[in-house]
Design a protein around this motif. Structure first.
Motif, PDB file in Angstrom:
ATOM      1  N   SER A  68     -24.501-101.778-112.628  1.00  0.00           N
ATOM      2  CA  SER A  68     -24.416-102.975-113.452  1.00  0.00           C
ATOM      3  C   SER A  68     -22.947-103.391-113.542  1.00  0.00           C
ATOM      4  O   SER A  68     -22.071-102.545-113.714  1.00  0.00           O
ATOM      5  CB  SER A  68     -24.976-102.709-114.848  1.00  0.00           C
ATOM      6  N   HIS A  69     -22.701-104.685-113.398  1.00  0.00           N
ATOM      7  CA  HIS A  69     -21.315-105.153-113.443  1.00  0.00           C
ATOM      8  C   HIS A  69     -21.294-106.591-113.914  1.00  0.00           C
ATOM      9  O   HIS A  69     -22.132-107.400-113.513  1.00  0.00           O
ATOM     10  CB  HIS A  69     -20.675-105.067-112.054  1.00  0.00           C
ATOM     11  N   THR A  70     -20.363-106.908-114.796  1.00  0.00           N
ATOM     12  CA  THR A  70     -20.168-108.271-115.256  1.00  0.00           C
ATOM     13  C   THR A  70     -18.898-108.835-114.636  1.00  0.00           C
ATOM     14  O   THR A  70     -17.823-108.246-114.758  1.00  0.00           O
ATOM     15  CB  THR A  70     -20.054-108.319-116.792  1.00  0.00           C
ATOM     16  N   THR A  71     -19.025-109.969-113.946  1.00  0.00           N
ATOM     17  CA  THR A  71     -17.868-110.604-113.324  1.00  0.00           C
ATOM     18  C   THR A  71     -16.978-111.209-114.405  1.00  0.00           C
ATOM     19  O   THR A  71     -17.462-111.947-115.268  1.00  0.00           O
ATOM     20  CB  THR A  71     -18.313-111.703-112.346  1.00  0.00           C
ATOM     21  N   PRO A  72     -15.683-110.915-114.377  1.00  0.00           N
ATOM     22  CA  PRO A  72     -14.800-111.458-115.412  1.00  0.00           C
ATOM     23  C   PRO A  72     -14.558-112.956-115.223  1.00  0.00           C
ATOM     24  O   PRO A  72     -14.969-113.551-114.216  1.00  0.00           O
ATOM     25  CB  PRO A  72     -13.508-110.658-115.206  1.00  0.00           C
ATOM     26  N   ASP A  73     -13.895-113.552-116.179  1.00  0.00           N
ATOM     27  CA  ASP A  73     -13.520-114.963-116.107  1.00  0.00           C
ATOM     28  C   ASP A  73     -12.704-115.210-114.838  1.00  0.00           C
ATOM     29  O   ASP A  73     -11.682-114.551-114.614  1.00  0.00           O
ATOM     30  CB  ASP A  73     -12.688-115.322-117.342  1.00  0.00           C
ATOM     31  N   PRO A  74     -13.139-116.141-113.964  1.00  0.00           N
ATOM     32  CA  PRO A  74     -12.387-116.401-112.727  1.00  0.00           C
ATOM     33  C   PRO A  74     -10.918-116.747-112.970  1.00  0.00           C
ATOM     34  O   PRO A  74     -10.074-116.486-112.113  1.00  0.00           O
ATOM     35  CB  PRO A  74     -13.137-117.589-112.108  1.00  0.00           C
ATOM     36  N   ALA A  75     -10.619-117.314-114.135  1.00  0.00           N
ATOM     37  CA  ALA A  75      -9.234-117.678-114.432  1.00  0.00           C
ATOM     38  C   ALA A  75      -8.316-116.469-114.527  1.00  0.00           C
ATOM     39  O   ALA A  75      -7.093-116.593-114.411  1.00  0.00           O
ATOM     40  CB  ALA A  75      -9.171-118.488-115.723  1.00  0.00           C
ATOM     41  N   THR A  76      -8.883-115.275-114.733  1.00  0.00           N
ATOM     42  CA  THR A  76      -8.083-114.057-114.862  1.00  0.00           C
ATOM     43  C   THR A  76      -7.916-113.332-113.524  1.00  0.00           C
ATOM     44  O   THR A  76      -7.213-112.332-113.473  1.00  0.00           O
ATOM     45  CB  THR A  76      -8.732-113.090-115.871  1.00  0.00           C
TER      46      THR A  76
END
Length: 200
Positions: free
Chosen positions: A91-99
């Motif tokens: 399971s993995h949540t993609t972080p905010d692309p801006a970061t």
């Protein structure tokens, strides 16, 4: 099935996330993971035969997937050069692309485009295979007014439902089949839209 909550998944570094996106964005590695998810286990010879690749090629990609802890060796079945593998829960949540730095962003974007292709095919199949409210294929399209906090609460409940009704391959009851589920929530432009639900 106990579905991992992405909010509690271990934090990955940008370097680790970039390598992960590149692995998951490799078409053959995705096919290997899909095969292991459906069949439980395999070695490089089996995968080579089923996927139309050489055993040397599948062996290389199996090792790469193992390095990223997406699969693991089955020691009780492995003998000498014959190594058997199974998929690991992930399971993995993609972080905010801006970061993201540019390399991570490019890898994540490539993976997202591949996922869109897969999801589009699933959407088409769901409509084609829909046989009414009692069938295997189900299609629902709804709209509603929500606050951001309510959207996040809805997501938490969605994960609880997956945990309540889902099973691992090993403990699935008789008659269970692998089922692909997708959930999207995106705010619409504010206008005269009433939010009526629509079916298939």
């Amino acid at each position: 099935m106990s579905v991992p909550d992405p909010t509690t998944a271990p934090e990955l570094t940008s370097f680790e996330r970039t390598a992960l996106y590149k692995s998951l964005g490799n078409p053959l590695r995705r096919r290997i993971l899909d095969y292991l998810g459906r069949h439980g286990e395999a070695n490089s010879t089996v995968l080579g035969r089923e996927l139309g690749e050489s055993s040397g090629t599948t062996s290389y990609h199996l090792r790469k997937l193992a390095e990223q802890r997406l699969i693991e060796e089955i020691p009780e079945k492995s003998r000498g050069r014959e190594r058997w593998w199974r998929a690991l829960p992930f399971s993995h949540t993609t972080p905010d692309p801006a970061t993201m730095n540019p390399e991570e962003y490019a890898a994540a974007e490539h993976l997202a485009l591949l996922k869109i292709e897969v999801d589009t095919e699933l959407f088409r199949r769901a409509h084609e295979e829909y046989r009414g409210p009692q069938g295997w294929a189900q299609v629902q399209r709804h709209g509603s007014w929500m606050t951001r906090e309510e959207v996040l609460a809805f997501m938490r409940d969605y994960h609880e439902l997956l945990s309540r009704y889902g099973h691992t391959r090993e403990d699935a009851p008789e008659g269970a089949r692998p089922v692909s589920l997708r959930f999207y929530a995106v705010p619409d432009s504010v206008g005269e839209w009433k939010g009526e639900p629509t079916g298939p």
